[in-house]
Design an enzyme around this catalytic site. Structure first.
Site, PDB file in Angstrom:
ATOM      1  N   CYS A 105       8.907-108.038   1.697  1.00 44.53           N
ATOM      2  CA  CYS A 105       9.694-109.257   1.837  1.00 44.53           C
ATOM      3  C   CYS A 105       9.245-110.328   0.836  1.00 44.53           C
ATOM      4  O   CYS A 105       9.469-110.193  -0.359  1.00 44.53           O
ATOM      5  CB  CYS A 105       9.673-109.746   3.285  1.00 44.53           C
ATOM      6  SG  CYS A 105      10.984-110.940   3.642  1.00 44.53           S
ATOM      7  N   HIS A 203      11.359-104.969   6.533  1.00 43.95           N
ATOM      8  CA  HIS A 203      10.054-105.056   7.206  1.00 43.95           C
ATOM      9  C   HIS A 203       9.678-103.736   7.876  1.00 43.95           C
ATOM     10  O   HIS A 203       9.837-103.594   9.088  1.00 43.95           O
ATOM     11  CB  HIS A 203      10.081-106.190   8.243  1.00 43.95           C
ATOM     12  CG  HIS A 203      10.047-107.551   7.630  1.00 43.95           C
ATOM     13  ND1 HIS A 203       8.866-108.186   7.310  1.00 43.95           N
ATOM     14  CD2 HIS A 203      11.039-108.376   7.237  1.00 43.95           C
ATOM     15  CE1 HIS A 203       9.126-109.367   6.764  1.00 43.95           C
ATOM     16  NE2 HIS A 203      10.444-109.504   6.705  1.00 43.95           N
ATOM     17  N   GLU A 205       6.839-102.740   8.733  1.00 46.91           N
ATOM     18  CA  GLU A 205       5.774-102.935   9.740  1.00 46.91           C
ATOM     19  C   GLU A 205       6.349-103.199  11.127  1.00 46.91           C
ATOM     20  O   GLU A 205       5.695-102.953  12.125  1.00 46.91           O
ATOM     21  CB  GLU A 205       4.819-104.075   9.302  1.00 46.91           C
ATOM     22  CG  GLU A 205       5.313-105.497   9.559  1.00 46.91           C
ATOM     23  CD  GLU A 205       6.346-105.986   8.546  1.00 46.91           C
ATOM     24  OE1 GLU A 205       6.740-105.207   7.657  1.00 46.91           O
ATOM     25  OE2 GLU A 205       6.777-107.163   8.666  1.00 46.91           O
TER      26      GLU A 205
END
Ligand code: MN
Length: 225
Positions: A105, A203, A205
């Protein structure tokens, strides 16, 4: 030994505030994660990276538009010169050392700016015809991406994937030496690559319980060994 991988930190005036999912993803992928608060003394970057096997440039606030020679758009959010300066120094030194890097990001946007590229400062006002990229629920998938064949992205996710999306800025002109390896349906750039570097606008994660997203961290750990 398990590789030690640094994660750049988000912070406010008092606290370091990192999304734990970066650390959790790295732990699941077999690494020891460490948080890297910004240092004012950039000469210490060498000593930081000497102890690390890899680096994650994490998500967070906007980058100062002065770093890509633009004046701030009214919807450009607050930025930190301290964070920008530290992460630029970290990135440049990590590249010199050929450490593996995963940029997520803001991290991808920062890498693009370091390579001389530019950003769309506010998608909604500057690219009104684009898809919705700022979905508040980052655990939900938001839009499809189409992936360049022959890329590392393709090895990780296949030819196309559905990803989450929580960004109000985006890559405009890609920086020199960065290969665009994924785009959204509105042509927005969603991934960049170079040697030792994987950069994504979404994202992983936040979705690491899904194998395709965990693979970004497994690939980083594999390269870090
Ligand atoms: Mn997006």
């Amino acid at each position: 030994m398990k590789p030690m991988i640094g994660i750049t930190a988000s912070f406010d005036d008092t606290y370091i505030i990192n999304d734990q999912n970066y650390a959790n993803s790295l732990e699941k992928a077999g690494a020891i994660p460490v948080i890297l608060p910004p240092l004012h003394d950039l000469s210490r970057v060498d000593a930081v990276l000497a102890r690390l096997d890899g680096l994650i440039l994490s998500g967070g606030q906007d980058i100062s538009p002065f770093r890509y020679d633009q004046d701030p758009h009214p919807n450009c959010a607050s930025y930190s010169d301290l964070r920008d300066a530290y992460e630029i120094a970290l990135y440049n030194k990590a590249r010199q050392l050929e450490l593996p890097i995963l940029a997520i990001c803001r991290g991808m946007q920062l890498v693009n700016v370091i390579h001389g590229g530019t950003l769309v400062q506010d998608i909604v006002s500057q690219r009104p015809d684009s898809l919705e990229h700022a979905k508040p629920d980052v655990t939900a998938t938001a839009h499809r991406i189409t992936i360049e064949s022959g890329s590392v992205m393709e090895q990780i996710m296949g030819g196309s994937a559905v990803v989450n999306s929580l960004h109000h800025q985006a890559i405009d002109q890609p920086g020199e030496g960065l290969k665009v390896t994924a785009r959204a349906g509105d042509d927005m750039i969603e991934a960049l690559e170079a040697d030792n570097l994987i950069a994504v606008q979404f994202h992983p994660e936040r979705l690491f319980s899904q194998p395709a997203f965990l693979r970004f961290f497994e690939e980083l750990v594999r390269r870090a060994k």
